[in-house]
Design a protein around this motif. Structure first.
Motif, mmCIF file in Angstrom:
data_model
loop_
_atom_site.group_PDB
_atom_site.id
_atom_site.type_symbol
_atom_site.label_atom_id
_atom_site.label_comp_id
_atom_site.label_asym_id
_atom_site.label_seq_id
_atom_site.Cartn_x
_atom_site.Cartn_y
_atom_site.Cartn_z
ATOM 1 N N ALA A 1 -1.772 -14.878 7.944
ATOM 2 C CA ALA A 1 -0.578 -15.312 8.860
ATOM 3 C C ALA A 1 0.419 -14.061 9.244
ATOM 4 O O ALA A 1 0.907 -14.056 10.380
ATOM 5 C CB ALA A 1 0.459 -16.380 7.942
ATOM 6 N N LEU A 2 0.240 -12.915 8.339
ATOM 7 C CA LEU A 2 1.010 -11.804 8.752
ATOM 8 C C LEU A 2 0.478 -10.515 8.204
ATOM 9 O O LEU A 2 -0.149 -10.706 7.169
ATOM 10 C CB LEU A 2 2.319 -12.013 7.890
ATOM 11 C CG LEU A 2 3.404 -10.927 8.195
ATOM 12 C CD1 LEU A 2 4.166 -10.756 9.570
ATOM 13 C CD2 LEU A 2 4.417 -10.943 7.239
ATOM 14 N N VAL A 3 0.436 -9.421 8.904
ATOM 15 C CA VAL A 3 -0.155 -8.218 8.412
ATOM 16 C C VAL A 3 0.927 -7.158 8.400
ATOM 17 O O VAL A 3 1.700 -6.996 9.189
ATOM 18 C CB VAL A 3 -1.162 -7.479 9.397
ATOM 19 C CG1 VAL A 3 -1.595 -6.211 8.964
ATOM 20 C CG2 VAL A 3 -2.249 -8.659 9.810
ATOM 21 N N THR A 4 1.111 -6.992 6.923
ATOM 22 C CA THR A 4 2.337 -5.663 6.759
ATOM 23 C C THR A 4 1.811 -4.575 6.862
ATOM 24 O O THR A 4 2.589 -3.593 7.161
ATOM 25 C CB THR A 4 2.899 -5.906 5.488
ATOM 26 O OG1 THR A 4 1.916 -5.764 4.620
ATOM 27 C CG2 THR A 4 3.658 -7.278 5.307
ATOM 28 N N LYS A 5 0.419 -3.915 6.651
ATOM 29 C CA LYS A 5 -0.002 -2.773 6.781
ATOM 30 C C LYS A 5 -1.527 -2.996 7.465
ATOM 31 O O LYS A 5 -2.235 -3.837 6.693
ATOM 32 C CB LYS A 5 0.013 -2.060 5.490
ATOM 33 C CG LYS A 5 -0.299 -0.505 6.025
ATOM 34 C CD LYS A 5 -0.097 0.256 4.381
ATOM 35 C CE LYS A 5 0.043 1.584 4.810
ATOM 36 N NZ LYS A 5 0.343 2.424 3.189
ATOM 37 N N VAL A 6 -1.998 -2.388 8.359
ATOM 38 C CA VAL A 6 -3.411 -2.661 8.897
ATOM 39 C C VAL A 6 -4.349 -1.817 8.267
ATOM 40 O O VAL A 6 -4.051 -0.962 7.293
ATOM 41 C CB VAL A 6 -3.540 -1.987 10.152
ATOM 42 C CG1 VAL A 6 -2.755 -3.006 11.213
ATOM 43 C CG2 VAL A 6 -3.168 -0.654 10.571
ATOM 44 N N GLY A 7 -5.455 -2.443 7.952
ATOM 45 C CA GLY A 7 -6.521 -1.743 7.186
ATOM 46 C C GLY A 7 -7.707 -1.087 8.117
ATOM 47 O O GLY A 7 -7.463 -1.025 9.181
ATOM 48 N N TYR A 8 -8.540 -0.463 7.411
ATOM 49 C CA TYR A 8 -9.637 0.390 8.318
ATOM 50 C C TYR A 8 -10.684 0.428 7.658
ATOM 51 O O TYR A 8 -10.885 0.103 6.293
ATOM 52 C CB TYR A 8 -9.096 1.796 8.163
ATOM 53 C CG TYR A 8 -8.026 2.275 9.217
ATOM 54 C CD1 TYR A 8 -8.300 2.468 10.516
ATOM 55 C CD2 TYR A 8 -6.798 2.039 8.874
ATOM 56 C CE1 TYR A 8 -7.299 2.790 11.669
ATOM 57 C CE2 TYR A 8 -5.555 2.404 9.865
ATOM 58 C CZ TYR A 8 -5.968 2.744 10.898
ATOM 59 O OH TYR A 8 -4.986 2.854 11.986
ATOM 60 N N LYS A 9 -11.797 0.423 8.210
ATOM 61 C CA LYS A 9 -13.203 0.289 7.816
ATOM 62 C C LYS A 9 -13.804 1.722 8.322
ATOM 63 O O LYS A 9 -13.775 2.078 9.683
ATOM 64 C CB LYS A 9 -13.984 -0.921 8.548
ATOM 65 C CG LYS A 9 -13.984 -2.153 7.627
ATOM 66 C CD LYS A 9 -14.832 -3.177 8.577
ATOM 67 C CE LYS A 9 -15.101 -4.253 7.293
ATOM 68 N NZ LYS A 9 -16.135 -5.233 7.624
ATOM 69 N N LEU A 10 -14.659 2.281 7.525
ATOM 70 C CA LEU A 10 -15.556 3.336 7.827
ATOM 71 C C LEU A 10 -17.048 3.160 7.858
ATOM 72 O O LEU A 10 -17.517 2.657 6.806
ATOM 73 C CB LEU A 10 -15.256 4.471 6.897
ATOM 74 C CG LEU A 10 -16.057 5.959 7.016
ATOM 75 C CD1 LEU A 10 -15.711 6.528 8.593
ATOM 76 C CD2 LEU A 10 -15.757 6.696 6.314
ATOM 77 N N HIS A 11 -17.538 3.156 9.047
ATOM 78 C CA HIS A 11 -18.936 2.489 9.325
ATOM 79 C C HIS A 11 -19.117 1.358 8.403
ATOM 80 O O HIS A 11 -20.215 1.152 7.613
ATOM 81 C CB HIS A 11 -19.983 3.864 8.667
ATOM 82 C CG HIS A 11 -20.118 5.142 9.590
ATOM 83 N ND1 HIS A 11 -20.365 5.062 10.722
ATOM 84 C CD2 HIS A 11 -19.316 6.304 9.031
ATOM 85 C CE1 HIS A 11 -19.979 6.273 11.243
ATOM 86 N NE2 HIS A 11 -19.402 6.877 10.243
ATOM 87 N N GLY A 12 -18.429 0.361 8.557
ATOM 88 C CA GLY A 12 -18.495 -1.115 8.178
ATOM 89 C C GLY A 12 -18.115 -1.290 6.622
ATOM 90 O O GLY A 12 -18.180 -2.337 5.996
ATOM 91 N N ARG A 13 -17.752 -0.187 6.049
ATOM 92 C CA ARG A 13 -17.366 -0.221 4.542
ATOM 93 C C ARG A 13 -15.645 -0.239 4.558
ATOM 94 O O ARG A 13 -15.219 0.842 5.396
ATOM 95 C CB ARG A 13 -17.931 1.221 3.717
ATOM 96 C CG ARG A 13 -17.411 0.936 2.062
ATOM 97 C CD ARG A 13 -17.927 2.495 1.789
ATOM 98 N NE ARG A 13 -19.237 2.294 1.365
ATOM 99 C CZ ARG A 13 -19.915 3.606 0.903
ATOM 100 N NH1 ARG A 13 -19.332 4.612 0.241
ATOM 101 N NH2 ARG A 13 -21.193 3.539 0.726
ATOM 102 N N THR A 14 -15.181 -0.969 3.858
ATOM 103 C CA THR A 14 -13.681 -1.111 3.896
ATOM 104 C C THR A 14 -13.096 0.365 3.208
ATOM 105 O O THR A 14 -13.567 0.492 2.081
ATOM 106 C CB THR A 14 -13.149 -2.340 3.047
ATOM 107 O OG1 THR A 14 -13.739 -3.628 3.737
ATOM 108 C CG2 THR A 14 -11.674 -2.277 3.114
ATOM 109 N N LEU A 15 -12.526 0.921 3.979
ATOM 110 C CA LEU A 15 -11.836 2.116 3.439
ATOM 111 C C LEU A 15 -10.441 1.970 2.961
ATOM 112 O O LEU A 15 -9.860 2.460 1.836
ATOM 113 C CB LEU A 15 -11.802 3.353 4.429
ATOM 114 C CG LEU A 15 -11.035 4.639 4.196
ATOM 115 C CD1 LEU A 15 -12.218 5.382 3.101
ATOM 116 C CD2 LEU A 15 -10.890 5.358 5.410
ATOM 117 N N ARG A 16 -9.711 0.990 3.531
ATOM 118 C CA ARG A 16 -8.390 0.674 3.075
ATOM 119 C C ARG A 16 -8.233 -0.805 3.396
ATOM 120 O O ARG A 16 -8.442 -1.282 4.633
ATOM 121 C CB ARG A 16 -7.234 1.656 3.874
ATOM 122 C CG ARG A 16 -5.795 1.163 3.339
ATOM 123 C CD ARG A 16 -4.743 1.940 3.825
ATOM 124 N NE ARG A 16 -4.527 1.515 5.207
ATOM 125 C CZ ARG A 16 -3.659 2.254 5.980
ATOM 126 N NH1 ARG A 16 -3.057 3.302 5.338
ATOM 127 N NH2 ARG A 16 -3.215 1.703 6.969
#
Length: 196
Positions: free
Chosen positions: A171-186
């Motif tokens: 419903a809500l994103v407080t901090k976006v995430g990131y993926k590095l080459h398909g692997r979740t970095l954050r």
């Protein structure tokens, strides 16, 4: 003294005898001598040793091939994910840059205020450029609003009833995430909708 004949066929030919006359169907083969028995036993031992050595050789080849493949996989992963620590540090910079652009009041960005307008446009261009660099190196942004909650990509901070949202969706994103080459970095820090 005549030379010793090694072949019985030659001996029989010299004596004028036929091979078939000499052999009796009832006669059994003579028992091998002790030297022949020793040779046969040694042959069997050598064949067993050869078989064992071949088994060890094949196992060693297979182990070497497995080690080579594992090493190659580790090298490939090191090439892909070697920049992981550097990327994590840059994410903090990207977050600060995003917060800076969001904090500028839109009503203040006018032609009468050229310094703020130029500063804001510079921040936006820098943010766009950093995202291009991220994308070039395989680092992609995760902004999963409306997507199904995935514990591998999202970190739930809270659950709340939200009208019009299906339970279990973000419903809500407080901090976006990131993926590095398909692997979740954050993982993205999210609020998840639940039933009212």
């Amino acid at each position: 003294t005549s030379p010793r004949l090694l072949c019985t066929a030659t001996k029989q030919k010299n004596n004028g005898q036929n091979l078939e006359e000499d052999s009796n169907p009832g006669d059994q083969k003579p028992e091998p001598s002790s030297a022949e028995k020793t040779l046969i036993e040694e042959k069997v031992k050598l064949e067993e040793q050869l078989k064992e050595t071949m088994e060890k050789y094949k196992r060693a080849l297979a182990d070497t091939e497995n080690l080579r493949q594992r090493s190659q996989k580790m090298v490939d992963e090191a090439k892909l994910y070697g920049i992981q620590g550097f990327c994590k540090d840059l994410l903090e910079v990207a977050d600060i840059l995003e917060k800076a652009t969001e904090s500028v009041p839109q009503e203040e960005i006018k032609e009468e205020n050229p310094h703020l307008k130029n500063l804001y446009e510079g921040l936006v261009m820098t943010e766009v450029q950093i995202q291009k660099v991220f994308k070039k190196h395989g680092l992609l942004k995760l902004n999963p609003v409306g997507a199904r909650f995935d514990p591998y990509e999202h970190e739930a901070l809270f659950h709340t009833p939200v009208e019009g949202k299906e339970p279990g969706t973000v419903a809500l994103v407080t901090k976006v995430g990131y993926k590095l080459h398909g692997r979740t970095l954050r993982p993205a820090l999210v609020g998840v909708a639940k039933e009212a």
